[in-house]
Design a protein around this motif. Sequence first.
Motif, PDB file in Angstrom:
ATOM      1  N   GLN A 253      17.551  13.521  12.391  1.00  0.00           N
ATOM      2  CA  GLN A 253      17.566  12.371  11.699  1.00  0.00           C
ATOM      3  C   GLN A 253      18.574  11.413  11.360  1.00  0.00           C
ATOM      4  O   GLN A 253      19.811  12.080  11.161  1.00  0.00           O
ATOM      5  CB  GLN A 253      16.774  12.747  10.279  1.00  0.00           C
ATOM      6  CG  GLN A 253      17.375  13.881   9.435  1.00  0.00           C
ATOM      7  CD  GLN A 253      16.752  15.330   9.351  1.00  0.00           C
ATOM      8  OE1 GLN A 253      15.815  15.248  10.158  1.00  0.00           O
ATOM      9  NE2 GLN A 253      17.040  15.849   8.512  1.00  0.00           N
TER      10      GLN A 253
ATOM     11  N   LYS B  16      14.241  11.875   7.072  1.00  0.00           N
ATOM     12  CA  LYS B  16      13.810  13.274   7.068  1.00  0.00           C
ATOM     13  C   LYS B  16      12.114  13.363   7.135  1.00  0.00           C
ATOM     14  O   LYS B  16      11.742  12.658   6.068  1.00  0.00           O
ATOM     15  CB  LYS B  16      14.281  13.941   6.203  1.00  0.00           C
ATOM     16  CG  LYS B  16      14.414  15.689   6.215  1.00  0.00           C
ATOM     17  CD  LYS B  16      15.191  16.338   5.217  1.00  0.00           C
ATOM     18  CE  LYS B  16      14.879  17.891   5.462  1.00  0.00           C
ATOM     19  NZ  LYS B  16      15.804  18.652   4.463  1.00  0.00           N
ATOM     20  N   GLY B  17      11.687  14.179   7.775  1.00  0.00           N
ATOM     21  CA  GLY B  17      10.193  14.510   7.412  1.00  0.00           C
ATOM     22  C   GLY B  17      10.009  16.199   7.611  1.00  0.00           C
ATOM     23  O   GLY B  17       8.894  16.147   7.241  1.00  0.00           O
ATOM     24  N   TYR B  18      10.934  16.843   8.322  1.00  0.00           N
ATOM     25  CA  TYR B  18      10.485  18.228   8.354  1.00  0.00           C
ATOM     26  C   TYR B  18      11.786  19.166   7.597  1.00  0.00           C
ATOM     27  O   TYR B  18      12.888  18.411   8.097  1.00  0.00           O
ATOM     28  CB  TYR B  18      10.519  18.467   9.731  1.00  0.00           C
ATOM     29  CG  TYR B  18       9.355  17.830  10.789  1.00  0.00           C
ATOM     30  CD1 TYR B  18       8.462  18.741  11.234  1.00  0.00           C
ATOM     31  CD2 TYR B  18       9.480  16.543  10.995  1.00  0.00           C
ATOM     32  CE1 TYR B  18       7.370  17.945  11.685  1.00  0.00           C
ATOM     33  CE2 TYR B  18       8.535  15.998  11.578  1.00  0.00           C
ATOM     34  CZ  TYR B  18       7.246  16.839  12.034  1.00  0.00           C
ATOM     35  OH  TYR B  18       6.248  16.340  12.856  1.00  0.00           O
TER      36      TYR B  18
ATOM     37  N   THR C  50      11.291   9.575  10.955  1.00  0.00           N
ATOM     38  CA  THR C  50       9.979  10.177  10.876  1.00  0.00           C
ATOM     39  C   THR C  50       8.987   9.208  10.362  1.00  0.00           C
ATOM     40  O   THR C  50       7.758   9.324  10.799  1.00  0.00           O
ATOM     41  CB  THR C  50       9.801  11.531  10.216  1.00  0.00           C
ATOM     42  OG1 THR C  50      10.280  11.487   8.714  1.00  0.00           O
ATOM     43  CG2 THR C  50      10.763  12.460  10.893  1.00  0.00           C
TER      44      THR C  50
ATOM     45  N   SER D 207       6.071  12.792   6.947  1.00  0.00           N
ATOM     46  CA  SER D 207       7.147  13.258   6.049  1.00  0.00           C
ATOM     47  C   SER D 207       6.242  13.305   4.721  1.00  0.00           C
ATOM     48  O   SER D 207       5.246  13.602   4.562  1.00  0.00           O
ATOM     49  CB  SER D 207       8.048  12.222   5.797  1.00  0.00           C
ATOM     50  OG  SER D 207       9.371  12.666   4.925  1.00  0.00           O
TER      51      SER D 207
ATOM     52  N   GLN E  16      12.181  13.589   0.556  1.00  0.00           N
ATOM     53  CA  GLN E  16      12.772  12.323   0.600  1.00  0.00           C
ATOM     54  C   GLN E  16      13.588  12.092  -0.670  1.00  0.00           C
ATOM     55  O   GLN E  16      13.502  12.722  -1.737  1.00  0.00           O
ATOM     56  CB  GLN E  16      11.515  11.387   0.503  1.00  0.00           C
ATOM     57  CG  GLN E  16      10.674  10.926   1.747  1.00  0.00           C
ATOM     58  CD  GLN E  16      11.176  10.358   2.788  1.00  0.00           C
ATOM     59  OE1 GLN E  16      11.700   9.184   2.404  1.00  0.00           O
ATOM     60  NE2 GLN E  16      11.477  10.933   3.920  1.00  0.00           N
TER      61      GLN E  16
ATOM     62  N   PRO F  29       7.583   8.398   1.673  1.00  0.00           N
ATOM     63  CA  PRO F  29       8.262   7.896   2.687  1.00  0.00           C
ATOM     64  C   PRO F  29       7.764   6.595   3.232  1.00  0.00           C
ATOM     65  O   PRO F  29       6.539   6.165   2.860  1.00  0.00           O
ATOM     66  CB  PRO F  29       7.718   8.830   4.131  1.00  0.00           C
ATOM     67  CG  PRO F  29       6.187   9.497   3.417  1.00  0.00           C
ATOM     68  CD  PRO F  29       6.567   9.450   2.046  1.00  0.00           C
TER      69      PRO F  29
ATOM     70  N   THR G 100       3.213  17.723   8.199  1.00  0.00           N
ATOM     71  CA  THR G 100       4.522  18.136   8.497  1.00  0.00           C
ATOM     72  C   THR G 100       4.749  19.535   8.220  1.00  0.00           C
ATOM     73  O   THR G 100       3.904  20.052   7.632  1.00  0.00           O
ATOM     74  CB  THR G 100       5.545  17.101   7.779  1.00  0.00           C
ATOM     75  OG1 THR G 100       6.559  17.172   8.314  1.00  0.00           O
ATOM     76  CG2 THR G 100       5.389  17.012   6.337  1.00  0.00           C
TER      77      THR G 100
END
Length: 366
Positions: free
Chosen positions: A61, A67-69, A105, A109, A114, A120, A132
Amino acid sequence: MAYDTLFTPIEMGNQTFKNRVFMAPLTRLRAIEPGDIPTILAAEYYAQRAGAGLIITEATQVSLQAKGYAGAPGIHDEEQVTAWKVITDAVHAKDGKIVVQLWHTGLVSHESVQPEGKAPISASKINVGVRTSLRDDNGNPIRVEGTTPRAASLDEINQVIADFAQATKYAKQAGFDGVEIHGAHGYLLHQFWAEHTNKRDDNYGGSRENRARLMLQVIDACVDAWDKDHVGIRVSPLGSFNNVDVGYNEEEAIWLVEQINERGLMYLHLSEPDWAGGTPYSTEFRQKLRQAFHNSIIAAGGYTPEKAQTMVEAGYIDAVAFGRDYIANPDLAQRIKKGVALNEQHPETFYGGGIKGYTDYPFMSE
């Protein structure tokens, strides 16, 4: 030698790569939280696979918002850069080359990862029912429904562009041999391109020119941050990924590739739809892609060495990125070259965890 064509060098940008058996970007979710810092184990993992003509890292990221994971690494602060430098040094010590895949992402997300627990961003406020990966109280990966996204403001769009540029500068500082922009698989840049998820009525929505604007602006920003010889992009121009559906509009897909081609990038990386159950590319579409993009084309998506050799010899592509085969076979290129059987994969250790299923797969001699 088996598959001779795959073991001829290839020039991309201003660099030469020793073979055409590349390692695809593979999300492994083993980074340290908080901080999203790749571990020292990652240095061993990537160095083990330095026999690839090119290693493309796991998606990384470009900001906290990207960030999503849980467990995916970042490249947006100095501490992360320091950790990545250990990894690139380890790969280079084994005569390998490595680029970092940069991603945002978008809607893939969850509010819990977040900043400030916000929803997100995406092109529009559309819930496509995506899932996710987060971590439970014991640090194990768990699958959850994504949070319904909000439409990105113009200020946020400009920040995304700036974040990709800064991440590119950090990648150069960390010793990478280039960057790969993640414009595929239903992540943010793909969400802006797809009419399915982009219902905007400003300069980033509606026409194909507007829907492609963010992707092309990110490319230009990354090139400005380094140069065109060190920037590639991954796209999945046909099919559905992460519930973001672009359909099979070949005319629009070729148009997008033509716009990318004008930037003179190091390479175009195609994620083909059939690995995810989609319709395979037709020969005619491959021919059009080859005509539309003048530099190196990398393909990925359920390839075998036989298919790879056939497509390279036909001139449709220049290299092939192997995914899960590279998880289970650190010496995949050498195995293909010598015709040695592959290790059994262990999908239960693909995501999260430690050494098991990460750095403990055996080499041919073991």
